[in-house]
Design a protein around this motif. Structure first.
Motif, PDB file in Angstrom:
ATOM      1  N   LEU A  53      11.652 -16.644   4.754  1.00  0.00           N
ATOM      2  CA  LEU A  53      11.853 -18.060   5.063  1.00  0.00           C
ATOM      3  C   LEU A  53      13.295 -18.478   4.861  1.00  0.00           C
ATOM      4  CD1 LEU A  53      10.622 -20.792   5.977  1.00  0.00           C
ATOM      5  CD2 LEU A  53      10.203 -20.980   3.156  1.00  0.00           C
ATOM      6  N   LEU A  73      15.964 -21.262   5.402  1.00  0.00           N
ATOM      7  CA  LEU A  73      15.852 -22.941   5.725  1.00  0.00           C
ATOM      8  C   LEU A  73      17.005 -23.443   6.365  1.00  0.00           C
ATOM      9  CD1 LEU A  73      14.849 -23.564   2.066  1.00  0.00           C
ATOM     10  CD2 LEU A  73      13.280 -23.463   3.965  1.00  0.00           C
ATOM     11  N   SER A  90      12.948 -22.262   9.712  1.00  0.00           N
ATOM     12  CA  SER A  90      12.424 -23.616   9.468  1.00  0.00           C
ATOM     13  C   SER A  90      13.616 -24.535   9.442  1.00  0.00           C
ATOM     14  CB  SER A  90      11.752 -23.749   8.133  1.00  0.00           C
ATOM     15  OG  SER A  90      11.128 -24.970   8.121  1.00  0.00           O
ATOM     16  N   ASP A 150       9.657 -22.985  13.290  1.00  0.00           N
ATOM     17  CA  ASP A 150       9.296 -23.931  12.779  1.00  0.00           C
ATOM     18  C   ASP A 150       9.972 -25.264  13.116  1.00  0.00           C
ATOM     19  OD1 ASP A 150       7.786 -26.166  11.335  1.00  0.00           O
ATOM     20  OD2 ASP A 150       8.097 -25.299   9.225  1.00  0.00           O
ATOM     21  N   GLY A 205      10.579 -28.564   9.882  1.00  0.00           N
ATOM     22  CA  GLY A 205      10.979 -28.214   8.499  1.00  0.00           C
ATOM     23  C   GLY A 205      12.306 -29.284   8.104  1.00  0.00           C
ATOM     24  N   THR A 234      12.964 -29.365   2.251  1.00  0.00           N
ATOM     25  CA  THR A 234      12.596 -28.037   1.796  1.00  0.00           C
ATOM     26  C   THR A 234      11.037 -28.049   1.237  1.00  0.00           C
ATOM     27  OG1 THR A 234      14.793 -27.794   0.568  1.00  0.00           O
ATOM     28  CG2 THR A 234      13.036 -26.496  -0.348  1.00  0.00           C
ATOM     29  N   ASP A 282       8.670 -29.724   2.992  1.00  0.00           N
ATOM     30  CA  ASP A 282       8.072 -29.767   4.079  1.00  0.00           C
ATOM     31  C   ASP A 282       7.913 -28.374   4.520  1.00  0.00           C
ATOM     32  OD1 ASP A 282       7.907 -32.334   4.002  1.00  0.00           O
ATOM     33  OD2 ASP A 282       8.305 -32.853   6.145  1.00  0.00           O
ATOM     34  N   SER A 283       8.949 -27.445   4.382  1.00  0.00           N
ATOM     35  CA  SER A 283       9.123 -26.177   4.882  1.00  0.00           C
ATOM     36  C   SER A 283       8.296 -25.299   4.266  1.00  0.00           C
ATOM     37  CB  SER A 283      10.570 -25.657   4.894  1.00  0.00           C
ATOM     38  OG  SER A 283      11.548 -26.266   5.842  1.00  0.00           O
ATOM     39  N   CYS A 284       8.459 -25.475   3.001  1.00  0.00           N
ATOM     40  CA  CYS A 284       7.430 -24.469   2.158  1.00  0.00           C
ATOM     41  C   CYS A 284       5.784 -24.740   2.348  1.00  0.00           C
ATOM     42  CB  CYS A 284       7.703 -24.645   0.601  1.00  0.00           C
ATOM     43  SG  CYS A 284       9.378 -24.340   0.071  1.00  0.00           S
ATOM     44  N   ARG A 311       4.507 -26.129   5.002  1.00  0.00           N
ATOM     45  CA  ARG A 311       4.164 -25.643   6.407  1.00  0.00           C
ATOM     46  C   ARG A 311       4.034 -24.195   6.535  1.00  0.00           C
ATOM     47  NH1 ARG A 311       4.362 -28.655  10.847  1.00  0.00           N
ATOM     48  NH2 ARG A 311       5.274 -27.155  11.903  1.00  0.00           N
ATOM     49  N   CYS A 363       8.464 -23.699  -3.247  1.00  0.00           N
ATOM     50  CA  CYS A 363       7.879 -22.568  -2.520  1.00  0.00           C
ATOM     51  C   CYS A 363       6.579 -22.249  -3.462  1.00  0.00           C
ATOM     52  CB  CYS A 363       8.602 -21.699  -1.731  1.00  0.00           C
ATOM     53  SG  CYS A 363       9.441 -22.110  -0.082  1.00  0.00           S
TER      54      CYS A 363
END
Length: 220
Positions: A50, A52, A87, A118, A121, A124, A126-128, A130, A156
């Motif tokens: 992942l 970021l 993301s 993604d 994102g 952080t 939101d990215s985790c 999602r 995360c």
């Protein structure tokens, strides 16, 4: 009166530093820095990296984002991951972090069908979330800068991912910028703690389940 003011100041200081301490303690066994020749060996295998977002300049990633993408490229080349989830922010058409990230990875030799985008994102947390809820990830290697790594890994893991993190030590090349961003981690850690632990906030956008990551992991 002075004693009360002192107590209030101490209390506020503790509250300010507590979220960052939480992030460091939770993430401590699950992170490493890409600073020595054997760093790849220290990273456990995972299905997905992942990566970021960290800003773009036109059609190019910022130097910090480029460093993150280089780490992910190495992890893929060394067989530590099978796919890469990028993301980032695409809140307007003219600003498209995930597409720039994808194009950079392709130029580095990562197959396009192994890259998943993604577009929402926005931070952080939101990215985790999602990655878990929208893309169905269960275990990830989070790639970011070292100063951001404790918060990223902790968020995360709080979102339900089995997360390990690899950080780029940007003090070697972007010392001044790194110190500025590192100082901002005090506030960002507080927001992250609020979102993840207190409010259990949903990301700005959830939406329907995406099968793109499943397809990337199943291909080739």
């Amino acid at each position: 009166m002075k004693r009360l003011a002192f107590q209030v100041a101490v209390g506020l200081s503790v509250l300010a530093i507590a979220p960052m301490t939480w992030a460091w303690l939770v993430s401590s066994p699950y992170r490493t820095d890409a600073v020595s020749g054997d760093w790849v060996e220290r990273v456990p295998a995972a299905p997905v990296a992942l990566v970021l977002g960290a800003g773009i300049w036109g059609d190019n990633p910022t130097p910090m984002l480029g460093s993150r993408l280089d780490i992910a490229t190495t992890l893929y080349a060394q067989g530590k991951i099978k796919a890469i989830l990028v993301s980032g922010d695409n809140h307007i058409k003219a600003y498209d972090e995930p597409t720039v990230m994808r194009d950079y990875l392709i130029a580095k030799g990562v197959p396009q069908d192994k890259i998943v985008l993604d577009y929402a994102g926005f931070d952080t947390w939101d990215s985790c979330v999602r990655a878990k809820k929208i893309f169905g990830a269960s275990a990830v290697t989070v790639v970011t800068q070292s100063f951001h790594l404790p918060r990223a890994v902790t968020l995360c893991r709080t979102a339900g991912l089995e997360a390990y993190g690899v950080g780029d030590d940007s003090t070697r090349t972007f010392r001044g910028t790194t110190y500025v961003y590192a100082a901002r981690e005090f506030l960002a850690s507080g927001k992250g703690f609020l979102d993840a632990v207190i409010l259990r906030s949903d990301p700005q956008f959830l939406g329907r389940y995406e099968t793109s990551l499943d397809q990337a992991l199943a291909s080739g």
